[in-house]
Design a protein around this motif. Structure first.
Motif, PDB file in Angstrom:
ATOM      1  N   GLU A   1      40.553  46.303   0.577  1.00 38.71           N
ATOM      2  CA  GLU A   1      40.081  45.979  -0.768  1.00 38.71           C
ATOM      3  C   GLU A   1      38.977  46.918  -1.249  1.00 38.71           C
ATOM      4  O   GLU A   1      37.926  46.497  -1.708  1.00 38.71           O
ATOM      5  CB  GLU A   1      39.656  44.518  -0.830  1.00 38.71           C
ATOM      6  CG  GLU A   1      40.830  43.645  -0.376  1.00 38.71           C
ATOM      7  CD  GLU A   1      40.612  42.168  -0.605  1.00 38.71           C
ATOM      8  OE1 GLU A   1      40.096  41.803  -1.660  1.00 38.71           O
ATOM      9  OE2 GLU A   1      40.978  41.385   0.273  1.00 38.71           O
TER      10      GLU A   1
ATOM     11  N   GLY B   1      29.004  37.294   4.724  1.00 43.94           N
ATOM     12  CA  GLY B   1      30.452  37.253   4.550  1.00 43.94           C
ATOM     13  C   GLY B   1      30.910  36.024   3.780  1.00 43.94           C
ATOM     14  O   GLY B   1      31.794  36.098   2.920  1.00 43.94           O
ATOM     15  N   LEU B   2      30.261  34.918   4.085  1.00 43.26           N
ATOM     16  CA  LEU B   2      30.655  33.652   3.469  1.00 43.26           C
ATOM     17  C   LEU B   2      30.307  33.625   1.984  1.00 43.26           C
ATOM     18  O   LEU B   2      31.093  33.168   1.154  1.00 43.26           O
ATOM     19  CB  LEU B   2      29.956  32.508   4.206  1.00 43.26           C
ATOM     20  CG  LEU B   2      30.504  31.113   4.007  1.00 43.26           C
ATOM     21  CD1 LEU B   2      32.010  31.068   4.170  1.00 43.26           C
ATOM     22  CD2 LEU B   2      29.852  30.162   4.990  1.00 43.26           C
ATOM     23  N   MET B   3      29.126  34.165   1.637  1.00 39.43           N
ATOM     24  CA  MET B   3      28.746  34.233   0.223  1.00 39.43           C
ATOM     25  C   MET B   3      29.688  35.154  -0.536  1.00 39.43           C
ATOM     26  O   MET B   3      30.070  34.881  -1.676  1.00 39.43           O
ATOM     27  CB  MET B   3      27.311  34.739   0.079  1.00 39.43           C
ATOM     28  CG  MET B   3      26.273  33.684   0.390  1.00 39.43           C
ATOM     29  SD  MET B   3      24.609  34.190  -0.142  1.00 39.43           S
ATOM     30  CE  MET B   3      24.037  35.078   1.294  1.00 39.43           C
ATOM     31  N   THR B   4      30.072  36.262   0.117  1.00 38.58           N
ATOM     32  CA  THR B   4      30.980  37.211  -0.529  1.00 38.58           C
ATOM     33  C   THR B   4      32.330  36.558  -0.798  1.00 38.58           C
ATOM     34  O   THR B   4      32.879  36.647  -1.901  1.00 38.58           O
ATOM     35  CB  THR B   4      31.154  38.449   0.377  1.00 38.58           C
ATOM     36  OG1 THR B   4      29.867  38.936   0.753  1.00 38.58           O
ATOM     37  CG2 THR B   4      31.908  39.553  -0.328  1.00 38.58           C
ATOM     38  N   LEU B   5      32.845  35.866   0.200  1.00 39.45           N
ATOM     39  CA  LEU B   5      34.136  35.178   0.060  1.00 39.45           C
ATOM     40  C   LEU B   5      34.072  34.118  -1.037  1.00 39.45           C
ATOM     41  O   LEU B   5      34.944  34.039  -1.912  1.00 39.45           O
ATOM     42  CB  LEU B   5      34.530  34.527   1.396  1.00 39.45           C
ATOM     43  CG  LEU B   5      35.785  33.663   1.384  1.00 39.45           C
ATOM     44  CD1 LEU B   5      36.998  34.443   0.926  1.00 39.45           C
ATOM     45  CD2 LEU B   5      36.038  33.070   2.776  1.00 39.45           C
ATOM     46  N   SER B   6      33.018  33.330  -0.995  1.00 38.13           N
ATOM     47  CA  SER B   6      32.837  32.248  -1.955  1.00 38.13           C
ATOM     48  C   SER B   6      32.776  32.802  -3.379  1.00 38.13           C
ATOM     49  O   SER B   6      33.414  32.287  -4.302  1.00 38.13           O
ATOM     50  CB  SER B   6      31.549  31.504  -1.594  1.00 38.13           C
ATOM     51  OG  SER B   6      31.191  30.616  -2.592  1.00 38.13           O
ATOM     52  N   TYR B   7      32.040  33.909  -3.539  1.00 32.89           N
ATOM     53  CA  TYR B   7      31.939  34.540  -4.866  1.00 32.89           C
ATOM     54  C   TYR B   7      33.304  35.027  -5.347  1.00 32.89           C
ATOM     55  O   TYR B   7      33.695  34.804  -6.497  1.00 32.89           O
ATOM     56  CB  TYR B   7      30.957  35.712  -4.823  1.00 32.89           C
ATOM     57  CG  TYR B   7      30.918  36.446  -6.139  1.00 32.89           C
ATOM     58  CD1 TYR B   7      30.111  35.998  -7.176  1.00 32.89           C
ATOM     59  CD2 TYR B   7      31.732  37.549  -6.364  1.00 32.89           C
ATOM     60  CE1 TYR B   7      30.102  36.632  -8.408  1.00 32.89           C
ATOM     61  CE2 TYR B   7      31.730  38.196  -7.584  1.00 32.89           C
ATOM     62  CZ  TYR B   7      30.913  37.730  -8.601  1.00 32.89           C
ATOM     63  OH  TYR B   7      30.913  38.363  -9.810  1.00 32.89           O
ATOM     64  N   ARG B   8      34.021  35.714  -4.460  1.00 34.24           N
ATOM     65  CA  ARG B   8      35.309  36.294  -4.850  1.00 34.24           C
ATOM     66  C   ARG B   8      36.290  35.202  -5.255  1.00 34.24           C
ATOM     67  O   ARG B   8      37.089  35.356  -6.184  1.00 34.24           O
ATOM     68  CB  ARG B   8      35.886  37.119  -3.692  1.00 34.24           C
ATOM     69  CG  ARG B   8      35.081  38.383  -3.432  1.00 34.24           C
ATOM     70  CD  ARG B   8      35.431  39.003  -2.106  1.00 34.24           C
ATOM     71  NE  ARG B   8      36.780  39.519  -2.081  1.00 34.24           N
ATOM     72  CZ  ARG B   8      37.445  39.800  -0.951  1.00 34.24           C
ATOM     73  NH1 ARG B   8      36.888  39.590   0.228  1.00 34.24           N
ATOM     74  NH2 ARG B   8      38.655  40.284  -1.008  1.00 34.24           N
ATOM     75  N   LEU B   9      36.214  34.078  -4.548  1.00 29.90           N
ATOM     76  CA  LEU B   9      37.105  32.956  -4.816  1.00 29.90           C
ATOM     77  C   LEU B   9      36.813  32.339  -6.178  1.00 29.90           C
ATOM     78  O   LEU B   9      37.724  32.024  -6.946  1.00 29.90           O
ATOM     79  CB  LEU B   9      36.889  31.927  -3.706  1.00 29.90           C
ATOM     80  CG  LEU B   9      38.001  30.963  -3.392  1.00 29.90           C
ATOM     81  CD1 LEU B   9      39.298  31.696  -3.155  1.00 29.90           C
ATOM     82  CD2 LEU B   9      37.612  30.170  -2.141  1.00 29.90           C
ATOM     83  N   LYS B  10      35.524  32.215  -6.499  1.00 30.81           N
ATOM     84  CA  LYS B  10      35.141  31.648  -7.792  1.00 30.81           C
ATOM     85  C   LYS B  10      35.563  32.574  -8.929  1.00 30.81           C
ATOM     86  O   LYS B  10      35.996  32.118  -9.974  1.00 30.81           O
ATOM     87  CB  LYS B  10      33.636  31.406  -7.831  1.00 30.81           C
ATOM     88  CG  LYS B  10      33.238  30.165  -7.072  1.00 30.81           C
ATOM     89  CD  LYS B  10      31.768  30.160  -6.746  1.00 30.81           C
ATOM     90  CE  LYS B  10      31.466  29.046  -5.772  1.00 30.81           C
ATOM     91  NZ  LYS B  10      30.145  29.238  -5.144  1.00 30.81           N
TER      92      LYS B  10
ATOM     93  N   LEU C   1      38.045  34.682  -8.858  1.00 38.52           N
ATOM     94  CA  LEU C   1      39.504  34.576  -8.938  1.00 38.52           C
ATOM     95  C   LEU C   1      39.903  33.350  -9.739  1.00 38.52           C
ATOM     96  O   LEU C   1      40.762  33.408 -10.614  1.00 38.52           O
ATOM     97  CB  LEU C   1      40.086  34.497  -7.520  1.00 38.52           C
ATOM     98  CG  LEU C   1      41.602  34.488  -7.400  1.00 38.52           C
ATOM     99  CD1 LEU C   1      42.135  35.914  -7.478  1.00 38.52           C
ATOM    100  CD2 LEU C   1      42.042  33.860  -6.078  1.00 38.52           C
TER     101      LEU C   1
ATOM    102  N   LYS D   1      38.189  31.783 -11.992  1.00 32.57           N
ATOM    103  CA  LYS D   1      37.867  31.979 -13.408  1.00 32.57           C
ATOM    104  C   LYS D   1      38.945  32.809 -14.098  1.00 32.57           C
ATOM    105  O   LYS D   1      39.371  32.490 -15.195  1.00 32.57           O
ATOM    106  CB  LYS D   1      36.534  32.702 -13.539  1.00 32.57           C
ATOM    107  CG  LYS D   1      35.379  31.740 -13.609  1.00 32.57           C
ATOM    108  CD  LYS D   1      34.112  32.464 -13.965  1.00 32.57           C
ATOM    109  CE  LYS D   1      32.918  31.655 -13.503  1.00 32.57           C
ATOM    110  NZ  LYS D   1      31.716  32.443 -13.506  1.00 32.57           N
TER     111      LYS D   1
END
Lengths: 222, 222
Positions: A47, A202-211, A213, A215
């Motif tokens: 990515e 890593g978890l914050m990055t994943l959580s952000y990307r998911l949110k 997505l 939106k």
């Protein structure tokens, strides 16, 4: 294609991390399926943008044109050389809780040029046991073992409350590279390198990307 | 200082990771010692350039001049808002070996806006037990539990050989974010986000930095 040693003296930290990501990704590819790979394919797997991959490869004398298919083996050998994985280093792990035991069972140390020489804990029930033929030693024996084997890297997998004291002990024993798994900003002398494995990043990055997505999928506009 | 929502639609992956690093570092600072912090101090703690930190903050409407001292609390609140940590998400962990148990004991899920609802394994000896009040469930119950609790994120801490099958099962159950601890390139549909925690990336980075440091100390020239 040949990879050259980098021209610039100091490679930025972020570039090194990306090179390690490329190498990690390439070495996990099924070889029968991937003899060759384009910067676009490689970029999509981790990515990043293909231009970023080409720019990084160009930095080290790689070809770098769009559409070019790199031989995977050449890339692996080139990246291993740049990252210096041919030079062996010795490693120890301090703290034999769940995380320490999981880390001690990690199978990829040898391919990364790392030799796991000993594990350490304070718990008398664990001291004297072995994990995958690596002995668990008393923390008090650490300075002698570090000196004897010329250990350069130590992973800290102790409880958070013990992490700074462990780091102090490692520094006093002559360790120059600390692989820190505790959620703590360790204080160390400037000539000691600390590599943090902070799960929350890593978890914050994943959580952000998911949110983000979600939106996009909802068709929301900022 | 106020942080604004970013102007650009898509923030690059590397920027998000750095923002998460800033927030992680700031939230670990002893508050009595750090009411304020400069971009230089923050940059030195995570080994980035101060200009990089200022550029990132500027991106989000932060002040960004050299020498300016940011209020740590304001930074934390601003970064939490940007990363969307105020929006709660549900998390599960699949694979209750040492790594899964270490992860289940992680204390920082709640502050990151994550609610750990269940753990999963295939081992009948583990199913029915709890870890920190979170139940270990049979993997066969996964789809029902994901649907019931509207779980969005799943960590894979299974053995490597089971990782892809687990990912397939998670995708079928509707999981959109996979936090992958297996050294495997998972194959997933494009609308599923995979965040890899590949240990070898951090270890290669540390090993490289250490070798570079040694060369500098030896006074070698490239």
């Amino acid at each position: 294609m040949t990879f050259e040693k980098p021209k610039k003296k100091k490679i930025p930290q972020m570039t090194i991390t990306r090179l390690a990501q490329y190498l990690n990704c390439l070495s996990l590819l099924p070889t029968e399926q991937y003899e060759e790979i384009s910067s676009k394919e490689l970029a999509s797997k981790i990515e990043l943008k293909p231009t970023q991959v080409r720019q990084d490869f160009h930095h080290f004398g790689g070809f770098g044109q769009a559409g070019y298919r790199y031989k995977v083996n050449d890339l692996i050998i080139g990246l291993e050389r740049i990252l210096g994985l041919d030079q062996q280093q010795k490693l120890i792990i301090v703290g034999m809780g769940h995380l320490g035991q999981a880390l001690a069972s990690y199978k990829n140390f040898e391919p990364l040029g790392l030799n796991l020489v000993a594990l350490f804990d304070v718990n008398p029930k664990l001291i004297g046991l072995s994990l995958r033929d690596v002995p668990i030693k008393d923390i008090d024996d650490l300075p002698a073992i570090v000196a004897k084997h010329n250990v350069t890297i130590a992973a800290i997998t102790t409880p958070t409350s013990a992490a700074q004291n462990t780091a102090n002990m490692l520094v006093a024993a002559g360790i120059k590279g600390i692989w820190n798994f505790s959620p703590v900003n360790l204080t160390t002398p400037p000539d000691v390198i600390v590599q943090n494995e902070h799960l929350s990043v890593g978890l914050m990055t994943l959580s952000y990307r998911l949110k983000t997505l979600n939106k996009q999928n909802d068709g929301e506009q900022e």
